[in-house]
Design an enzyme around this catalytic site. Structure first.
Site, PDB file in Angstrom:
ATOM      1  N   GLU A 208       0.742  -1.305   0.035  1.00  0.00           N
ATOM      2  CA  GLU A 208      -0.072   0.005   0.007  1.00  0.00           C
ATOM      3  C   GLU A 208       0.925   1.297   0.067  1.00  0.00           C
ATOM      4  OE1 GLU A 208      -2.908  -0.307  -1.163  1.00  0.00           O
ATOM      5  OE2 GLU A 208      -3.954  -0.015   0.469  1.00  0.00           O
TER       6      GLU A 208
ATOM      7  N   THR B  14      -5.203   9.152  -3.028  1.00  0.00           N
ATOM      8  CA  THR B  14      -5.561   8.902  -1.573  1.00  0.00           C
ATOM      9  C   THR B  14      -4.671   9.863  -0.679  1.00  0.00           C
ATOM     10  OG1 THR B  14      -5.628   6.548  -2.263  1.00  0.00           O
ATOM     11  CG2 THR B  14      -5.230   6.946   0.083  1.00  0.00           C
TER      12      THR B  14
END
Ligand code: HSE
Length: 304
Positions: free
Chosen positions: A125, A180
């Site tokens: 991630e 994000t």
């Protein structure tokens, strides 16, 4: 064994009030990762437009981390087939990371447990989100509904009710490169206690809904007074899509993960086509085309 392929599902994070804590694996899209032993180093092959430098690629980071952690000398070739749209809040990097961790575990016969696989996939991630969140990766690795406790990492899985249905609208808009990070930057640092009480009550009811296999309770508890209002402006047409979907019979509607996809919660008995059309129209009214997917909770990543 010289080569292993694993397939991992898309996922939705947060489910409204469970920011960075809840994840749900969805059978909407899948990524496939094939790992093959090679003499030296890590190399990446893909037809998709993603970075192929191992340090900049989700799967490369996972392989590098697992090689080091488990002292694996062999080199690894990674072949990636993306099915999850990248950057739309459907857990795309998490799916690649999950498939990689599961394939690596099998290729080198490591016999790792769920928490360890999640920890390894979480490293991936970093490549896309800039920080590690375990909500999407846990769902993608383990499947079903996931509650993530951190410090130390502890992942709790609950099997979703069999009649739970989701309708996802993926708007065809240009998302920022570091989406994000952008959508995390608008999240409030301080919140009123009263908002925290509302979200906590809804989050607790969602968990109760999964435990009791009560899709209606899950759906009506998808209410978030903290993150959704702060992020809504990043998704043109969000409130129209939500309003249309609720009017068409959805039980709850919110942003999927960090967005910009919007997700509606419903049951097998709902008029899913009506909800899908209503969501599409909400975006269309803003002149935005969207891909609509009616889906169900999925199992986790597995080798194929
Ligand atoms: N929980 C995360 C967020 C998911 O909403 O920012 C995206 O990684």
């Amino acid at each position: 064994m010289n080569s292993v392929t694993a397939r991992a599902p898309s996922s939705t994070a947060n489910l409204g009030p469970g920011f960075d804590v809840f994840g749900l694996a969805l059978d909407a899209f899948y990524d496939e990762v094939q790992l093959t032993k090679q003499k030296h180093g890590i190399s990446i092959i893909t037809d998709d437009s993603i970075p192929v430098s191992p340090r900049k690629n989700t799967t490369g980071l996972v392989v590098e981390y697992m090689k080091k952690k488990f002292r694996i000398k062999s080199g690894v070739q990674i072949r990636i087939k993306k099915g999850v749209p990248a950057g739309f809040g459907m857990g795309s990097s998490a799916a690649s990371a999950a498939a990689t961790a599961v394939a690596f575990n099998k290729l080198f016969s490591l016999g790792l447990d769920g928490n360890t696989l999640v920890e390894c996939a979480g490293v991936g991630e970093l490549a896309s989100a800039g920080s590690i969140h375990y909500d999407n990766v846990s769902a993608s690795v383990l499947g079903g509904f996931i509650i993530v406790r951190t410090k130390p990492l502890d992942v709790i899985k609950i099997l979703p009710p069999s009649d739970l249905r989701l309708v996802v609208a993926v708007p065809k808009i240009t998302v920022p490169k570091k989406k994000t990070q952008v959508s995390r930057s608008v999240v409030p640092k301080h919140i009123p206690l009263s908002d925290s009480v509302v979200n906590l009550a809804n989050a607790s009811s969602i968990v109760a809904g999964f435990v009791r296999k009560d899709s209606e309770l899950i759906g009506k508890s998808i209410q978030d007074v903290i993150i959704e209002p702060a992020r809504a402006h990043l998704i043109p047409g969000f409130y129209q899509v939500k309003k249309n979907s609720l009017k068409a019979g959805a039980l709850g509607v919110t942003i999927s993960g960090a967005g910009p996809s919007v997700i509606s919660f419903a049951t097998k008995k709902s008029n899913l086509k009506k909800i899908a059309d209503a969501m599409k129209k909400g975006f269309a009214d803003k002149r935005i085309d969207s891909q609509i997917v009616i889906c169900k909770p999925s199992n986790g990543a597995k080798t194929i």
